[in-house]
Scaffold this motif. Structure first.
Motif, mmCIF file in Angstrom:
data_model
loop_
_atom_site.group_PDB
_atom_site.id
_atom_site.type_symbol
_atom_site.label_atom_id
_atom_site.label_comp_id
_atom_site.label_asym_id
_atom_site.label_seq_id
_atom_site.Cartn_x
_atom_site.Cartn_y
_atom_site.Cartn_z
ATOM 1 N N THR A 1 0.810 -1.218 0.000
ATOM 2 C CA THR A 1 0.000 0.000 0.000
ATOM 3 C C THR A 1 0.845 1.270 0.000
ATOM 4 O O THR A 1 0.530 2.209 -0.730
ATOM 5 N N ARG B 1 0.480 4.121 -2.873
ATOM 6 C CA ARG B 1 0.162 5.528 -2.599
ATOM 7 C C ARG B 1 1.202 6.460 -3.204
ATOM 8 O O ARG B 1 0.862 7.504 -3.762
ATOM 9 N N GLU B 2 2.466 6.085 -3.082
ATOM 10 C CA GLU B 2 3.538 6.902 -3.652
ATOM 11 C C GLU B 2 3.422 6.964 -5.176
ATOM 12 O O GLU B 2 3.570 8.033 -5.771
ATOM 13 N N GLU C 1 0.630 6.488 -6.980
ATOM 14 C CA GLU C 1 -0.569 7.255 -7.328
ATOM 15 C C GLU C 1 -0.337 8.759 -7.169
ATOM 16 O O GLU C 1 -0.788 9.553 -7.994
ATOM 17 N N ASN C 2 0.368 9.153 -6.113
ATOM 18 C CA ASN C 2 0.673 10.567 -5.910
ATOM 19 C C ASN C 2 1.565 11.091 -7.035
ATOM 20 O O ASN C 2 1.322 12.172 -7.577
#
Length: 165
Positions: free
Chosen positions: A105, A109-110, A112-113
């Motif tokens: 996860t 997240r990294e 997607e950012n």
């Protein structure tokens, strides 16, 4: 420890033979090869930063060309960073197969950012874009956010109620 003093005649003989064979190659490397080498390999060439498109005059063709070249290099670097992050996430999901949703996860997240930031800067510009079109996109986004609030947050509400006037 080749610099240590040899303890017996056998070690002294092999140290002498080693210095005779190794000495000329070390001398050639230190005196001829290393002084004539470039300080960087070709794939780590460092370009100087040039003025961005907003710092160029409208009739300065050379400045605009350099800004476009720097923009293309920056886009290529950021695309490669995004590709590396995607590969890291995909290899994590393959390695951590049953529990990948928990363990991968932070990588997701990294990624997607980074993908969101890349799309904010370079997305929807079309096939033939340059530094000026990216700059205009940034300017229009800033005007939108000033008028309506951050993109994706919904329309900004007025602070003054019309019934109080």
């Amino acid at each position: 420890m080749p610099d240590a003093e040899p303890r017996n005649l056998f070690e002294k003989f092999f140290a002498t033979v080693s210095y005779m064979l190794d000495g000329p190659t070390v001398w050639v490397k230190e005196k001829i090869v290393e002084p004539n080498q470039k300080s960087y390999p070709w794939y780590h060439q460092k370009f100087r930063r040039v003025p961005t498109i907003d710092e160029c005059y409208t009739d300065d063709v050379v400045c605009v060309f350099e800004a476009d070249a720097q923009y293309r290099r920056d886009r290529q670097v950021e695309s490669e960073i995004l590709s590396i992050l995607r590969e890291r996430f995909e290899s994590c999901t393959l390695y951590e197969a049953p529990d990948h949703m928990e363990k991968c996860t932070p990588l997701f997240r990294e990624y997607e950012n980074a993908a969101t930031n890349w799309f904010i800067k370079y997305g929807d510009l079309g096939a033939y874009h340059n530094a000026k079109s990216a700059y205009m996109k940034q300017k229009h986004r800033m005007i939108w956010e000033r008028r309506h609030g951050p993109v994706g947050s919904g329309k900004k509400t007025d602070t003054v109620d019309s019934t109080q006037e």
